[in-house]
Design a protein around this motif. Structure first.
Motif, PDB file in Angstrom:
ATOM      1  N   VAL A  89     -34.134   2.784 -25.282  1.00  0.00           N
ATOM      2  CA  VAL A  89     -35.366   2.820 -24.497  1.00  0.00           C
ATOM      3  C   VAL A  89     -36.465   1.962 -25.117  1.00  0.00           C
ATOM      4  N   LEU A  90     -37.075   1.152 -24.283  1.00  0.00           N
ATOM      5  CA  LEU A  90     -38.271   0.409 -24.686  1.00  0.00           C
ATOM      6  C   LEU A  90     -39.475   1.098 -24.062  1.00  0.00           C
ATOM      7  N   HIS A  91     -40.338   1.607 -24.910  1.00  0.00           N
ATOM      8  CA  HIS A  91     -41.509   2.345 -24.412  1.00  0.00           C
ATOM      9  C   HIS A  91     -42.718   1.948 -25.253  1.00  0.00           C
ATOM     10  N   PRO A  92     -43.329   0.819 -24.896  1.00  0.00           N
ATOM     11  CA  PRO A  92     -44.406   0.282 -25.722  1.00  0.00           C
ATOM     12  C   PRO A  92     -45.794   0.646 -25.179  1.00  0.00           C
ATOM     13  N   GLN A  93     -46.788   0.296 -25.935  1.00  0.00           N
ATOM     14  CA  GLN A  93     -48.168   0.509 -25.478  1.00  0.00           C
ATOM     15  C   GLN A  93     -49.060  -0.555 -26.103  1.00  0.00           C
ATOM     16  N   GLY A  94     -50.153  -0.871 -25.424  1.00  0.00           N
ATOM     17  CA  GLY A  94     -51.082  -1.878 -25.936  1.00  0.00           C
ATOM     18  C   GLY A  94     -52.426  -1.746 -25.252  1.00  0.00           C
ATOM     19  N   TYR A  95     -53.225  -2.805 -25.324  1.00  0.00           N
ATOM     20  CA  TYR A  95     -54.596  -2.719 -24.805  1.00  0.00           C
ATOM     21  C   TYR A  95     -54.977  -3.945 -23.998  1.00  0.00           C
ATOM     22  N   TRP A 606     -33.777  -7.119 -21.899  1.00  0.00           N
ATOM     23  CA  TRP A 606     -34.639  -6.080 -21.301  1.00  0.00           C
ATOM     24  C   TRP A 606     -34.913  -6.324 -19.817  1.00  0.00           C
ATOM     25  N   GLU A 607     -34.660  -7.524 -19.370  1.00  0.00           N
ATOM     26  CA  GLU A 607     -34.871  -7.913 -17.969  1.00  0.00           C
ATOM     27  C   GLU A 607     -36.296  -7.690 -17.481  1.00  0.00           C
ATOM     28  N   ASN A 608     -36.531  -6.515 -16.896  1.00  0.00           N
ATOM     29  CA  ASN A 608     -37.872  -6.189 -16.414  1.00  0.00           C
ATOM     30  C   ASN A 608     -38.079  -4.688 -16.548  1.00  0.00           C
TER      31      ASN A 608
END
Length: 954
Positions: A89-95, A606-608
């Motif tokens: 799982v790719l579960h990122p966060q940013g601003y 990861w495609e989209n």
RNA sequence: GCUCGGAUGGUGGAAUUGGUAGACACGUUGGACUUAAAAUCCAAUGACCAGCAACGGUCGUGCGGGUUCAAGUCCCGCUCCGAGUACCA
């Protein structure tokens, strides 16, 4: 918090006695996750991939309130669930850290926006960490970081170096267009371009100067400079969006706004209109969201009809969706801004026309739209010629025709269009009925299907669809029209007169834009003394003294050095807020990459985004622009996907529950809610933290709240002051903001997470009410107790009872289904039922409690980790395999049949599951209660649905 | 105006393909424990009617119709609320 001072300590003291010490547990596991990088995603794995993304936040100074994390909690549950299910799982966060508030603050205080932004981000991060999200922070992005925005600038350059070929139906490098021009001119090119492109031959092209070539190419580039009419506010020194203008003055400050033509960067998104529309069919978004985008794109199929003007060389092209009604044309109307107005108006009408144009220019577009009832217009004195009948058609101008849509002119068919009808009635123009057997004495007839045309020469007796095609065919024959599809979607203005945004990687040579070479990016924001526009009305970057580009050194140099030989002025505008957010999803795939915006390898893997969660306010902005950029990058071979977000869910807003006190008119005296009706009172917002769960006001706290209330008096009910309540948007000014930090401190993050989900369906708007949180908190305590005897952890290794296994497997089935359906509220209920049942069963068997800890982990990860550890595991529960549902535990041998009479359930009867229909009927009819119900009547009919219900009619 | 949602107890909300309306919580009331409170536990809780009680009855998912053995759920016609969008030719 709605508790008096000291109350919180009492709660906490009580908690200390209990063994579920959530503060300690949550801190422990948050540190564990950070230290062990538990949620760091790998860019390659044996496991199938899954990408869960939240719309990243703008880090505002106010911090998060309980409404903000709602979507994050939902996506986090989903991400954790997918990990249990064996996904990488790719579960990122940013601003999304460029933006107006930081700039506004800089204008007021002189504080650099970067500093404000940094501080706000720090605060956001603390708050987010406290809630226990499983974000992979190693991939964090910030749109305002040069390492990020260099790629935003890079994509801008890619757009600049591309054109849209409608034949291939994709974007292509501009170098290929140059080759085509050199070989065959532009007549064979079907490209998205400006409207004023003249035809040229290869010889003409090859003979033109490099500057002339650049000028031509700019008309084809996917990002281009153009004169655009904008709402300019001189006092604020910036362009305002329509919704920033109220009653003709700026919303902020109340300054006058004028319509002004400015040279701005634009994005040729209109080239993608059809693909943006078609693409909606293959993505899993809500119908309402797709509908918004469809409306925004606004496709309409019709025809372009060219009207000749009598005694004039000019022609008026009009777009119409109803060429079948061409014989109903009795006049034409042009938008007042239409270029031809000045050219065709006859001398005797000039004064009137000029006066009208001046009057409409003063009204903003919004005013014009708001005021639809007033009909106005003037005659130009000129006549067009009907393409078929050659009859004269008077040309009017009227502000009901918008310059920005279609060609800015309409062929008026009063019998078929209500606006034309009203206009004709108002000015006493003829109305010609061309519909067979339709009465138009009261209003226009806009029906299509089944309509038969009359009074229309060759169209007579044809039905709508046939007439439409025939009309286009005939127009083509006489060379005065053709079929055309029109889109409402306009090219997007991409310039902002702001400081705190991405600088354009562009400098100007003789007024023509040139791009900085990619290897010299990022072009960093310069330092400025003031964040306001310059005195000459230039954007804030005009204040920078070091803002010129040296093409030999390839660096930014002092403005004094500008010589237009090797040093040139840089662009002063910055990019809009949506620039950075249009592609950030791809950066997360490969956030640290120094040489590419994303590596091919990472993007291919990861495609989209598989699941995207965020607010519906982005329906036509961010979500359209990011689709556009994705398609563009796909066309140019930089991505393998042409849609950014496969599935999208909008979380509903969490509303605040405001509290009101009622002040007697003109006095400093407050009357309790239920007594207030007898008085003349004024409701005043009071801070919700001064009110407890029973709506009682903390009177002392209220007096201390603000000085003007320090000697307030109160009319109470039984010594209590009861406040009024109202559900409103959560906002500081309404004093109804509830802070997640306080909830985490008082009840824990696990309680907050579960309670936010428990409030109701994710997509629905719902009011926050802290009072209800104890239910969820109690549930977690009960859960904890299942694993403990007194103070001590204790689970039995004995076989669990069939009953307990049934409770467990019922829960596995329901919760997994609920997560897949994003029905998080019902799964919280399911957990409650399960724990209630297990408690009643006195179950403490590992066989049940171990899988239960995994089931609860996505929702309440901290308590789950703690229990998991106590169960003897030395790895995180986050990677444990999801329990497998087994039907066999649910199989029942009997069923409690509801026995109903005429559809009304009267009693239940327990019968074996394998009993046949006939036997059930016999047994039920023989039952004493049945006879009692029938009371001697003979049943007319008996419906037996095995496994479901029995219904006796009679 | 158009488009899309929605309407279920005092409150938030449950209810697979039509099949026991109100799950689960909050709140309220009563009780246990306590010097007292908090916490915890137990019980009741849609409205109305009847009764000492047990067993009951009537009405009930915004309104009016309809289909069906059976409708919160399906069909037709309305009302109200929310969101988006708007002179789009």
């Amino acid at each position: 918090m709605p508790f008096p001072e000291g109350f919180r300590d009492i709660i906490r003291d009580a908690e200390q006695d209990m063994s579920y010490n959530f503060n300690q547990i949550e801190k422990k596991w948050q540190e564990y996750w950070a230290k062990n990088q538990t949620f760091k995603a790998k860019n390659n794995s044996e496991k199938p991939k899954y990408y869960v993304l939240d719309m990243f936040p703008y880090p505002s100074g106010a911090g998060l309130h309980v409404g903000h994390p709602l979507g994050y909690i939902a996506s986090d549950i989903y991400a954790r669930f997918k990990r249990h299910k064996g996904f990488n799982v790719l579960h990122p966060q940013g601003y999304d850290s460029f933006g107006l508030p930081a700039e506004q603050y800089a204008i007021q205080t002189g504080q650099h926006p970067a500093i404000t932004t940094e501080a706000n981000i720090k605060r956001y991060r603390e708050q987010l960490d406290q809630i226990g999200f499983s974000f992979d922070w190693s991939r964090e992005v910030r749109t305002s970081e040069p390492n990020y925005y260099r790629w935003t600038q890079w994509i801008f350059i890619q757009l600049f170096e591309s054109w849209y070929d409608f034949e291939a139906d994709k974007a292509r490098p501009i170098t290929e267009l140059e080759k085509i021009f050199a070989a065959e001119g532009n007549s064979g090119v079907n490209a998205a371009c400006d409207e004023d492109v003249a035809e040229f031959t290869a010889t003409e092209w090859n003979g033109s100067s490099s500057e002339e070539k650049q000028e031509q190419l700019l008309k084809y580039r996917l990002t281009y400079l153009a004169e655009t009419e904008v709402n300019w506010c001189p006092q604020l020194g910036t362009v305002l969006a329509n919704d920033e203008i109220v009653n003709g003055v700026s919303e902020r400050g109340g300054y006058p706004v004028i319509r002004k033509k400015m040279t701005q960067w634009s994005m040729r998104i209109s080239a993608y209109a059809e693909r943006l529309l078609q693409g909606l069919d293959k993505i899993d978004w809500t119908e309402s969201l797709k509908e918004s985008q469809r409306n925004w794109i606004g496709k309409s199929v019709g025809a372009l009809v060219e009207f000749n003007i009598q005694d004039s060389e000019f022609k008026i092209p009009v777009f119409t969706t109803r060429p079948d009604t061409i014989y109903g044309v009795t006049f034409m109307t042009l938008a007042p801004e239409h270029d031809l107005v000045q050219k065709i108006t006859t001398p005797e009408h000039k004064a009137e026309v000029d006066a009208y144009i001046e009057a409409t220019a003063k009204r903003s577009e919004r005013d014009r739209m708001a005021d639809v009832k007033t009909i106005s217009g003037v005659f130009t004195g000129a006549y067009a010629e009907h393409p078929f009948t050659k009859e004269p058609v008077p040309i009017w101008i009227g502000d009901y025709v918008l310059a920005g849509y279609g060609t800015g002119a309409v062929m008026a068919v009063p019998c078929g269009d209500q606006r034309d009808y009203d206009f004709a009635k108002h000015f006493d123009l003829p109305i010609r009925n061309i519909f067979k057997d339709v009465d138009i004495s009261e209003e226009a007839y806009s029906g299509k299907e089944g309509t038969v045309i009359a009074n229309s020469d060759f169209l007579n007796d044809l039905e709508y669809k046939e007439a439409l095609n025939k009309a286009i065919l005939e127009l083509e024959k006489i060379g005065q029209g053709r079929g055309k599809t029109n889109y409402r979607l306009r090219d997007a203005v991409f310039s902002r007169q702001r400081y705190w945004g991405e600088p354009f990687p562009a400098y100007y040579v003789n007024g023509l834009p040139q791009m900085i070479e990619k290897e010299h990016l990022p072009l960093r924001l310069p330092e400025v003394e003031k964040y306001l526009p310059t005195e000459t009305g230039e954007p804030p970057l005009g204040n920078a003294s070091v803002w010129a580009w040296d093409i030999e050194k390839n660096e930014v140099v002092e403005n004094e050095k500008i010589d237009h030989k090797t040093v040139y002025p840089l662009e002063l505008n910055t990019m809009p807020g949506w620039a950075g957010s249009s592609w950030y999803l791809f950066r997360y795939m490969d956030a640290g990459n120094e040489t590419e915006f994303v590596s091919e390898e990472a993007q291919k893997y990861w495609e989209n985004v598989d699941l995207y969660i965020g607010g519906s306010e982005h329906a036509t902005g961010h979500l359209l622009y990011s689709r556009f950029w994705t398609k563009f990058l796909y066309d140019r071979g930089m991505l393998t996907v042409d849609e950014p977000f496969k599935k999208l869910i909008n979380q509903g807003m969490i509303l605040g529950t405001s509290a009101f006190v009622y002040r007697l008119e003109g006095e400093n005296k407050f009357v309790s809610k239920n007594l207030s009706e007898a008085h003349n009172v004024q409701p005043i917002h009071v801070d919700v933290s001064l009110v407890n769960a029973s709506d009682e006001l903390d009177i002392e706290g209220f007096k201390n709240w603000r000085p003007e209330f320090s000697d307030a008096e109160f009319i109470t009910e039984d010594g209590k002051y009861i406040v009024g309540r109202e559900v409103e948007k959560m906002s500081k000014s309404k004093y109804n903001v509830v802070n997640p930090d306080d909830i985490c401190e008082d009840y824990g993050a696990d309680t907050l997470r579960m309670y936010e989900m428990f409030l109701g369906p994710l997509e629905q708007a719902k009011p926050w009410n802290t009072a209800g949180i104890t239910g969820v908190h109690n549930f977690l305590k009960k859960l904890w107790k299942l694993y403990h005897k007194g103070e001590n952890f204790e689970v039995s290794e004995e076989k669990a009872s069939a009953e307990s296994l049934k409770s467990l497997h019922k829960t596995i089935k329901k919760v997994a289904e609920d997560i897949e359906n994003f029905s998080f509220n019902t799964s919280v209920s399911t957990f409650m039922i399960c724990v209630n049942e297990l408690t009643a069963q006195k179950c403490n068997s590992r066989e049940v409690l171990e899988p239960l800890a995994i089931l609860i982990a996505p929702y309440a990860p901290h308590i789950a980790e703690e229990l998991w550890e106590k169960l003897g595991h030395d790895t995180s529960v986050a990677t444990a395999e999801y329990p497998v549902f087994e039907e066999k535990y649910l199989v029942e041998s009997t069923k409690e049949y509801p026995i109903s009479f005429n559809g009304k359930m009267r009693f239940t009867l327990e019968l074996p599951m394998d009993m046949s229909k006939e036997e059930i009927e016999k047994t039920v009819l023989a039952n004493e209660k049945t006879q009692q119900q029938l009371n001697g009547r003979e049943p007319k009919k008996v419906i037996v649905v095995p496994g479901k219900i029995v219904n006796i009619v009679g």
